[in-house]
Design an enzyme around this catalytic site. Structure first.
Site, PDB file in Angstrom:
ATOM      1  N   HIS A 156       0.838  -1.221   0.000  1.00  0.00           N
ATOM      2  CA  HIS A 156       0.000   0.000   0.000  1.00  0.00           C
ATOM      3  C   HIS A 156       0.865   1.260   0.000  1.00  0.00           C
ATOM      4  O   HIS A 156       0.433   2.303   0.501  1.00  0.00           O
ATOM      5  CB  HIS A 156      -0.946   0.044   1.204  1.00  0.00           C
ATOM      6  N   SER A 277      15.478  21.662 -15.445  1.00  0.00           N
ATOM      7  CA  SER A 277      14.298  22.478 -15.716  1.00  0.00           C
ATOM      8  C   SER A 277      14.768  23.796 -16.319  1.00  0.00           C
ATOM      9  O   SER A 277      15.843  24.295 -15.989  1.00  0.00           O
ATOM     10  CB  SER A 277      13.550  22.726 -14.412  1.00  0.00           C
ATOM     11  N   LYS A 283      16.491  21.694 -10.177  1.00  0.00           N
ATOM     12  CA  LYS A 283      15.834  20.448 -10.583  1.00  0.00           C
ATOM     13  C   LYS A 283      16.740  19.478 -11.339  1.00  0.00           C
ATOM     14  O   LYS A 283      17.562  19.868 -12.142  1.00  0.00           O
ATOM     15  CB  LYS A 283      14.616  20.767 -11.483  1.00  0.00           C
ATOM     16  N   GLU A 290      10.130   8.655 -16.808  1.00  0.00           N
ATOM     17  CA  GLU A 290       8.776   9.184 -17.047  1.00  0.00           C
ATOM     18  C   GLU A 290       8.327   8.892 -18.482  1.00  0.00           C
ATOM     19  O   GLU A 290       7.168   8.544 -18.726  1.00  0.00           O
ATOM     20  CB  GLU A 290       8.754  10.692 -16.805  1.00  0.00           C
TER      21      GLU A 290
END
Ligand code: ARG
Length: 466
Positions: A156, A277, A283, A290
């Site tokens: 979970h 970024s 970043k 992704e």
């Protein structure tokens, strides 16, 4: 370029309709397979005396020249051609005149295209297997390296029990081994020759289907000509297998993305496999993972396309089936691309063992072991479970971990607790004790790696020793 089917028609095809009908945009990928198939067909026609030996030789030699010219760039594919089959036959006839026109005896574009797609996808399946095999090898060596690296295991997405990172990685190795097995299976059913099914009903010419099948490396022939020209199960299967494979890559990507976040910081991807970024200087983004996760949607879409195209088609060939190629080509190219970046991304990532260990120290992931300890002292599991639950609540109130409780505090809950409780709830010990087959202990992981190596060797036909 003149169509192959002009005789019956009084007018040329409307130019927009020509574009709509044409498949050369995407089936030119199969030029090599189309020519290889035609060479085998010509060899068979010559052997059977359907055309003369000389004609057969001329056709085969010229087809080889055409392939060489395409590969060297001397010859380019005409974008106005209807499809790759028309283009190759047209080029052959341009070079050798009427002899070229004999090639299509006892053949239809229906069995020709079915043959080309099988040959093309068989080659791609082998490439996919090679990439998958490299990924599994990477995972096996990473798992060995991290056979005793402690991290929290989750259910979970809540910290559950301490596990080893090697164990976690081996779970993915198992998935990819199953993918390899599925692809092997798919290749086996794909590897039957439809050539000689002709348009749908077979032919009156004395062809030798087994001969062409053997020349082209098939294990046998499609036994029913209607099925031979209309079966696209191998595309459905390959697309399904690739979808399942992408599901695995996508789950792995999701974990990599989580592990890269400051909330976890279990791993650090190499700069070569991350991006920045344009506005936020701090970043470092896991774009590769992704994108793999995103491209999974695309491969599922390709599967839905072919499933939907095939549903409701009457036997035998229907032009709808021209739509079988773009989706499966896209799925294959996408998966190959994903696999080619995935293994190096894993190989080059840094593993932050310290953060894994710190995360494992939080969340009371040794609570089961604490309860098991009491069971070892004779308490029924349910009772031990309840006492440990109360201990955890006590710790949460005081901002402590189970390791930080004093023996007196333990004994206030149950007198069975003794000084050896600390050893029992030590995270390394907790993981090391789970020696059951398939379990998380380093020695169990070693055994899993050995088993996986055997499977890998059987699937690749290579010896596990390197
Ligand atoms: N381009 C066609 C395809 O991809 C080739 C087969 C054409 N056959 C036909 N009967 N029109 O399916």
């Amino acid at each position: 370029m003149e169509k192959l089917w002009t005789g019956r028609f009084k007018k040329a095809l409307d130019s927009e309709v020509n574009d709509f009908n044409s498949s050369i945009r995407f089936d030119s990928k199969m030029a090599k397979e189309d020519i290889t198939g035609s060479i085998a067909h010509a060899a068979m026609l010559g052997k059977q005396g359907i055309i003369t030996k000389e004609e057969s030789e001329i056709i085969q030699t010229t087809l080889r020249e055409i392939l060489g010219d395409l590969q060297s760039g001397k010859l380019t594919i005409d974008p106005m051609a209807e499809d790759i089959h028309s283009f190759v036959e047209g080029e052959l006839t341009k070079r050798v005149g009427d002899t070229g026109k004999r090639l299509h005896t006892a053949r239809s574009r229906n069995d020709q295209v079915a043959l080309d797609v099988r040959l093309y996808l068989r080659g791609k399946t082998d490439e996919l297997q090679a990439e998958l095999s490299a990924l599994v090898e990477t995972l096996l060596s990473l798992a060995k390296e991290h056979r005793d690296t402690i991290m929290p295991g989750y259910t979970h997405l809540q910290r559950a029990q301490p596990i080893t990172f090697g164990h976690h990685l081996m779970a993915y190795a198992m998935m990819f081994l199953r993918d390899m097995d599925r692809l092997n299976d798919c290749r086996r059913r794909m590897n039957r020759s439809p050539l000689g099914s002709c348009a749908l009903a077979g032919t009156t010419f004395p062809i030798d289907r087994l001969y062409t099948a053997e020349l082209l490396g098939f294990d046998g022939v499609c036994e029913n000509s209607l099925d031979g020209v209309s079966d696209r199960d191998f595309i459905l299967e390959l697309s399904s297998d690739l979808s399942i494979l992408m599901a695995h890559l996508s789950r792995f990507s999701e974990e990599i993305i989580l592990w890269c976040s400051w909330e976890f910081k279990f791993i650090e991807l190499d700069d070569g496999y991350s991006t920045g970024s344009s506005i936020m200087p701090q970043k470092k983004n896991p774009d590769i993972a992704e994108l793999v996760r995103g491209k999974t949607g695309r491969v599922y879409g390709d599967l839905m396309t072919i499933l939907t195209v095939m549903k409701g088609l009457p036997l035998a060939y229907n032009k709808d089936m021209q739509e079988d190629k773009e989706c499966v080509f896209d799925a294959v190219d996408t998966v190959l691309q994903c696999l080619s970046v995935f293994a190096p991304m894993l190989k080059t990532m840094g593993v932050r063992k310290d953060n894994m260990r710190k995360a494992a120290a939080k969340g009371f992931i040794n609570a089961t072991d604490c309860a098991d300890y009491l069971v070892g002292r004779g308490l029924p599991f349910r009772t031990a479970y309840k006492i440990t639950g109360e201990l955890v609540a006590f710790c949460i109130d005081r901002g402590k971990t189970l390791e930080e409780l004093t023996l007196d505090e333990y004994r206030a809950f149950d007198e069975h607790f003794a000084p050896d409780v600390y050893e029992h709830i030590d995270l390394t010990v907790c993981a090391a004790k789970r020696t059951s087959r398939g379990g998380t202990a380093p020695q169990a992981v070693d055994f899993e790696i050995e088993q996986a190596k055997k499977q890998w060797a059987a699937l690749t036909g290579k010896s596990g020793e390197k």
